[in-house]
Design an enzyme around this catalytic site. Structure first.
Site, PDB file in Angstrom:
ATOM      1  N   ASP A 110       0.774  -1.042  -0.076  1.00 58.53           N
ATOM      2  CA  ASP A 110      -0.112   0.177   0.130  1.00 58.53           C
ATOM      3  C   ASP A 110       0.793   1.458  -0.008  1.00 58.53           C
ATOM      4  O   ASP A 110       0.452   2.322  -0.576  1.00 58.53           O
ATOM      5  CB  ASP A 110      -0.957   0.000   1.261  1.00 58.53           C
ATOM      6  CG  ASP A 110      -1.914  -1.055   1.296  1.00 58.53           C
ATOM      7  OD1 ASP A 110      -1.884  -1.914   0.315  1.00 58.53           O
ATOM      8  OD2 ASP A 110      -2.864  -1.235   2.221  1.00 58.53           O
ATOM      9  N   ASP A 197      -2.332   5.790  -3.200  1.00 59.92           N
ATOM     10  CA  ASP A 197      -1.730   4.811  -2.336  1.00 59.92           C
ATOM     11  C   ASP A 197      -1.048   4.129  -3.400  1.00 59.92           C
ATOM     12  O   ASP A 197      -1.475   3.999  -4.666  1.00 59.92           O
ATOM     13  CB  ASP A 197      -2.683   4.008  -1.883  1.00 59.92           C
ATOM     14  CG  ASP A 197      -3.407   4.522  -0.413  1.00 59.92           C
ATOM     15  OD1 ASP A 197      -3.076   5.707  -0.266  1.00 59.92           O
ATOM     16  OD2 ASP A 197      -4.247   3.814   0.272  1.00 59.92           O
ATOM     17  N   HIS A 246      -7.440   0.312  -4.042  1.00 59.28           N
ATOM     18  CA  HIS A 246      -6.212  -0.732  -4.486  1.00 59.28           C
ATOM     19  C   HIS A 246      -6.669  -1.309  -5.522  1.00 59.28           C
ATOM     20  O   HIS A 246      -7.682  -1.947  -5.444  1.00 59.28           O
ATOM     21  CB  HIS A 246      -5.871  -1.330  -3.289  1.00 59.28           C
ATOM     22  CG  HIS A 246      -5.179  -0.333  -2.348  1.00 59.28           C
ATOM     23  ND1 HIS A 246      -4.888  -0.745  -0.895  1.00 59.28           N
ATOM     24  CD2 HIS A 246      -4.987   1.040  -2.140  1.00 59.28           C
ATOM     25  CE1 HIS A 246      -4.809   0.040  -0.240  1.00 59.28           C
ATOM     26  NE2 HIS A 246      -4.709   1.140  -0.884  1.00 59.28           N
ATOM     27  N   ASP A 248      -5.214  -4.276  -6.576  1.00 59.03           N
ATOM     28  CA  ASP A 248      -4.675  -5.506  -6.765  1.00 59.03           C
ATOM     29  C   ASP A 248      -5.756  -6.808  -6.304  1.00 59.03           C
ATOM     30  O   ASP A 248      -5.441  -7.769  -6.313  1.00 59.03           O
ATOM     31  CB  ASP A 248      -3.200  -5.708  -6.084  1.00 59.03           C
ATOM     32  CG  ASP A 248      -3.177  -5.307  -4.649  1.00 59.03           C
ATOM     33  OD1 ASP A 248      -4.370  -4.738  -4.123  1.00 59.03           O
ATOM     34  OD2 ASP A 248      -2.266  -5.284  -3.734  1.00 59.03           O
ATOM     35  N   ARG A 265     -15.946  -6.175 -11.631  1.00 58.79           N
ATOM     36  CA  ARG A 265     -15.414  -4.933 -11.776  1.00 58.79           C
ATOM     37  C   ARG A 265     -14.540  -4.769 -12.924  1.00 58.79           C
ATOM     38  O   ARG A 265     -13.556  -5.031 -13.041  1.00 58.79           O
ATOM     39  CB  ARG A 265     -14.403  -4.657 -10.483  1.00 58.79           C
ATOM     40  CG  ARG A 265     -14.893  -4.874  -9.252  1.00 58.79           C
ATOM     41  CD  ARG A 265     -13.763  -5.112  -8.136  1.00 58.79           C
ATOM     42  NE  ARG A 265     -14.384  -5.379  -7.026  1.00 58.79           N
ATOM     43  CZ  ARG A 265     -13.412  -5.317  -5.853  1.00 58.79           C
ATOM     44  NH1 ARG A 265     -12.118  -5.258  -5.916  1.00 58.79           N
ATOM     45  NH2 ARG A 265     -13.866  -5.686  -4.512  1.00 58.79           N
ATOM     46  N   SER A 299     -11.282  -5.893   3.652  1.00 64.13           N
ATOM     47  CA  SER A 299     -11.144  -6.154   2.267  1.00 64.13           C
ATOM     48  C   SER A 299     -12.351  -7.280   1.766  1.00 64.13           C
ATOM     49  O   SER A 299     -12.973  -7.812   2.943  1.00 64.13           O
ATOM     50  CB  SER A 299     -10.018  -6.925   1.893  1.00 64.13           C
ATOM     51  OG  SER A 299      -9.014  -5.899   2.284  1.00 64.13           O
ATOM     52  N   CYS A 352      -0.646  -7.611  -1.449  1.00 60.51           N
ATOM     53  CA  CYS A 352      -0.795  -6.568  -0.507  1.00 60.51           C
ATOM     54  C   CYS A 352       0.350  -6.723   0.641  1.00 60.51           C
ATOM     55  O   CYS A 352       0.981  -5.916   1.146  1.00 60.51           O
ATOM     56  CB  CYS A 352      -2.010  -6.454   0.508  1.00 60.51           C
ATOM     57  SG  CYS A 352      -3.535  -6.601  -0.488  1.00 60.51           S
TER      58      CYS A 352
HETATM   59  O1  DAV Z   1     -11.503  -6.025  -3.112  1.00 61.18           O
HETATM   60  O2  DAV Z   1     -11.568  -5.167  -0.908  1.00 61.18           O
HETATM   61  C1  DAV Z   1      -8.658  -5.066  -1.447  1.00 61.18           C
HETATM   62  C2  DAV Z   1      -7.249  -4.731  -1.637  1.00 61.18           C
HETATM   63  C3  DAV Z   1      -6.516  -4.350  -0.305  1.00 61.18           C
HETATM   64  N1  DAV Z   1      -5.290  -3.790  -0.775  1.00 61.18           N
HETATM   65  C4  DAV Z   1     -10.905  -5.305  -1.992  1.00 61.18           C
HETATM   66  C5  DAV Z   1      -9.575  -4.497  -2.368  1.00 61.18           C
END
Ligand code: DAV
Length: 380
Positions: A110, A197, A246, A248, A265, A299, A352
């Protein structure tokens, strides 16, 4: 790997991994709500209204899985470094704001953006994450001493005043309204100052694809473009994501020419062109194996696709994600199952929880045909 002198260099997320940082869960806190983080806590989450240090037994379980990941990578000949956790339960007080606690250093991805011989600490758009880069300070100092070509960089520290956020953005917001706003590129952060980020940036050689969402604004991308003048910075967005934070767990490159996209998405049609004209294939990621994230996790279940590519033929996937493992196996990759769900609540999945120090390879141009649709600067 004793006595191995550091060399910092990584240009993408799939070339053979040689040296990596793996996060730690120690002292991690659930931060109090603030203008930007309310977004992280979904309406129906068991975390709403709670803040403070996470229960010790959950920290210990997460650390076991993080240590296991670190050992596994070392056994494959990859050098692993670990951050130095701070006492994250201290308040953050600056001339512009204060908030009750910090967050943690389980997800180095991050914060740390490695682009070639540079590691850039991101601006960060949450107040609770203002000092997080300090957990990596000792490592950066060491790399600086060991590698004469290492560029140790820090993005402009944001002020994060009330002007950096749209006031009342999350008040009584429904999922439908969230999706509408995501599609309209209406996010909680304003354009008052550059914000990003590091985990919003997908690196593919000369091209950097940034997710425009809750944690990264246009000015952040404009800053990145000026900071990396030899790169091409692209803005991408994913309308189906009610909490776009984010890139990823949404858009994950596996090898040159192949990207997994979260089927909920989807990258909009106009933004797919740059991939299509350069012969890249975008495939739907396999469905997650779980219907809910683990307790106290902010997440989504799509951490299933937050895999760590070790080289274009080898990938670490969370051990219970059987669909994702099968898909990658069918794509001809060696899949290493890694138990990691106890670490999820501390800030994400396998991608992450890591940050690149070195991968093989150099700065390749994998998108020689540039088209309009994503570039933040006009194409000339
Ligand atoms: O799908 O909750 C999580 C990414 C965390 N760096 C999600 C994205």
């Amino acid at each position: 790997m004793e006595g191995f002198k550091t060399r910092v260099e990584s240009w993408d997320d799939f070339s053979p991994l040689k040296h990596v940082i793996v996060g730690r869960a120690d002292h991690t806190c659930i931060p109090p709500s603030e203008p930007a983080t309310e977004a992280k806590v979904p309406e129906d989450s068991d975390m709403r209204g709670m803040w403070g240090p996470r229960p010790l037994e959950t920290v210990e379980k997460a650390n076991l899985q993080l240590d296991h990941l670190a050992n596994l990578l070392e056994k494959r000949g990859i050098q692993v470094d670990r951050p130095t956790p701070l006492q994250w339960n201290q308040a953050v007080i600056t001339p512009d704001f204060s908030t009750g606690s910090m967050f943690g250093c389980m997800p180095p991805r991050d914060v740390l953006l490695t682009v070639g011989k540079e590691i850039l600490s991101a601006a960060m758009s949450f107040r609770c994450r203002f000092w997080e880069y300090l957990a990596y300070h000792g490592l950066m100092q060491r790399y600086f001493d060991e590698d004469p070509d290492f560029r140790w960089e820090q993005a402009p520290r944001p002020r994060l005043t009330e002007d950096s956020y749209k006031q009342g953005y999350f008040d009584e917001i429904t999922i439908e309204e969230r999706l509408k706003r995501t599609a309209e590129l209406n996010f909680v952060t304003t354009e008052d100052e550059p914000l990003f980020d590091a985990a919003d940036v997908m690196r593919i050689g000369k091209d950097l694809f940034c997710q425009h969402g809750l944690t990264t604004n246009r000015r952040g991308m404009e800053w990145l473009q000026r900071h990396f003048p030899n790169h091409r910075v692209h803005s991408v967005n994913f309308p189906g994501d009610p909490y776009p934070i984010h890139i990823d767990a949404t858009f994950v490159p596996l090898r040159p020419g192949l990207i997994m996209n979260n089927p909920k998405r989807k990258l909009p049609e106009t933004q797919r062109k740059i991939f299509e004209v350069n012969g890249w294939e975008i495939i739907d990621a396999a469905p997650p194996s779980h219907t809910q994230p683990p307790p106290l996790c902010y997440s989504s279940v799509w951490l299933s696709m937050n895999c760590l590519v070790i080289d274009p033929k080898t990938v670490c996937v969370e051990a219970s994600e059987v669909n994702q493992m099968e898909q990658l196996d069918k794509l001809g990759m060696e899949v290493i199952p890694v138990p990691f769900r106890d670490a999820y609540p501390f800030g994400g999945g396998l991608h992450c929880a890591t940050a690149d120090v070195r991968r093989e390879g150099s700065c390749e141009d994998l998108f020689p045909k540039q088209v309009e649709g994503t570039r933040i600067r006009p194409i000339n």
